[in-house]
Motif scaffolding. Sequence first.
Motif, PDB file in Angstrom:
ATOM      1  N   ALA A 118      34.589  51.876 -68.236  1.00 52.97           N
ATOM      2  CA  ALA A 118      35.930  51.559 -68.735  1.00 52.97           C
ATOM      3  C   ALA A 118      36.276  50.101 -68.466  1.00 52.97           C
ATOM      4  CB  ALA A 118      36.957  52.474 -68.092  1.00 52.97           C
ATOM      5  N   LEU A 119      35.926  49.623 -67.275  1.00 54.36           N
ATOM      6  CA  LEU A 119      36.190  48.225 -66.951  1.00 54.36           C
ATOM      7  C   LEU A 119      35.392  47.293 -67.845  1.00 54.36           C
ATOM      8  CD1 LEU A 119      36.259  48.263 -63.047  1.00 54.36           C
ATOM      9  CD2 LEU A 119      38.123  47.575 -64.555  1.00 54.36           C
ATOM     10  N   GLN A 158      34.366  47.859 -70.818  1.00 55.72           N
ATOM     11  CA  GLN A 158      34.953  47.866 -72.152  1.00 55.72           C
ATOM     12  C   GLN A 158      36.177  46.958 -72.209  1.00 55.72           C
ATOM     13  OE1 GLN A 158      33.661  49.383 -75.013  1.00 55.72           O
ATOM     14  NE2 GLN A 158      35.174  47.957 -75.847  1.00 55.72           N
ATOM     15  N   ASP A 159      36.974  47.008 -71.140  1.00 60.91           N
ATOM     16  CA  ASP A 159      38.135  46.115 -71.069  1.00 60.91           C
ATOM     17  C   ASP A 159      37.690  44.652 -71.080  1.00 60.91           C
ATOM     18  OD1 ASP A 159      39.873  48.246 -70.978  1.00 60.91           O
ATOM     19  OD2 ASP A 159      40.102  48.199 -68.786  1.00 60.91           O
ATOM     20  N   ASP A 169      36.747  43.791 -74.580  1.00 62.99           N
ATOM     21  CA  ASP A 169      37.943  43.656 -75.422  1.00 62.99           C
ATOM     22  C   ASP A 169      38.661  42.338 -75.164  1.00 62.99           C
ATOM     23  OD1 ASP A 169      37.362  46.133 -76.439  1.00 62.99           O
ATOM     24  OD2 ASP A 169      38.845  47.207 -75.221  1.00 62.99           O
ATOM     25  N   ASP A 170      38.656  41.918 -73.888  1.00 62.12           N
ATOM     26  CA  ASP A 170      39.345  40.675 -73.513  1.00 62.12           C
ATOM     27  C   ASP A 170      38.441  39.452 -73.609  1.00 62.12           C
ATOM     28  OD1 ASP A 170      41.593  42.171 -72.995  1.00 62.12           O
ATOM     29  OD2 ASP A 170      41.195  42.345 -70.838  1.00 62.12           O
TER      30      ASP A 170
END
Length: 198
Positions: A84-85, A87-88, A91-92
Motif C-alpha cells: 500500500a505504501l 502504491q502511494d 501515485d505521488d
Amino acid sequence: HAVEQGCAESILFRDGFLTEGAASNIFIVRDGVMLTPPKSHLMLPGITYDVVLELAARHGLRGLLPRAQNMVRSILEGKAEYGALLQDFRDDKIEPREAWTRLVVMDTRAAADVLDPLFHGSAGEDGIVCLDPAPTDARDTARIQEEARKLVRAVDRPNVMVRVPATAEGLEAVTQLTSEGISTLVTKIFSLNQYKRA
C-alpha cells in the motif's frame, strides 16, 4: 522430504537466503542481537513482527540488526505488506531512493520504539537498532555522511546506530560522524588491514 527424514520441521531458503520454517518463523539471536527478516509475505501470519519485537524487548534482547536484503526481495516480488505504501509512492511520483529511505525510517523507528524501555533501562548500552545508509554510497565519504545524518534526523530516536562499511571512504565518514555524536558501527570488515584501520 523433512517428514521422510524424521524431521518435525524444515528450514526454507529463497534465492540463497534463509527465509522461514515450513510452519514457523526464523529468528536468530547471537550475543543478544536478533537477526530476522522484516515482516512480509515471506513470514507466516499469526505472529507479527511487532509482537516478536515486543517479546524480545521484554525478555532482554539487547539490539536489532534488520536484514535489508529481505525487505528488498519482498518489495521486488511485489507481495510485501509494504504494498500500500509503495502504491502511494508511485501515485505521488516519489523517487525510488526516497521511497526506500521512507521505508527504512518507518521500520527503524518502529523497532526503536519497542526497544526504547530497554535502551533507557540500561543507560543506553542496550536496546540499539541499526540502520544502513544506501550501499551505493560505500565509496563516497560525503554521501555516507549526508545519508547517515538524514536517516538519524528522520528516525529521530536516541537508540539508533548507523552501520557504515569499512571502505576507506566509510572509515573517514565514521570519524566525522562520531565527532558529531552520531553512533556508528563499522561493518563489512573482510581483512586484518580493514580491522586495524577501523
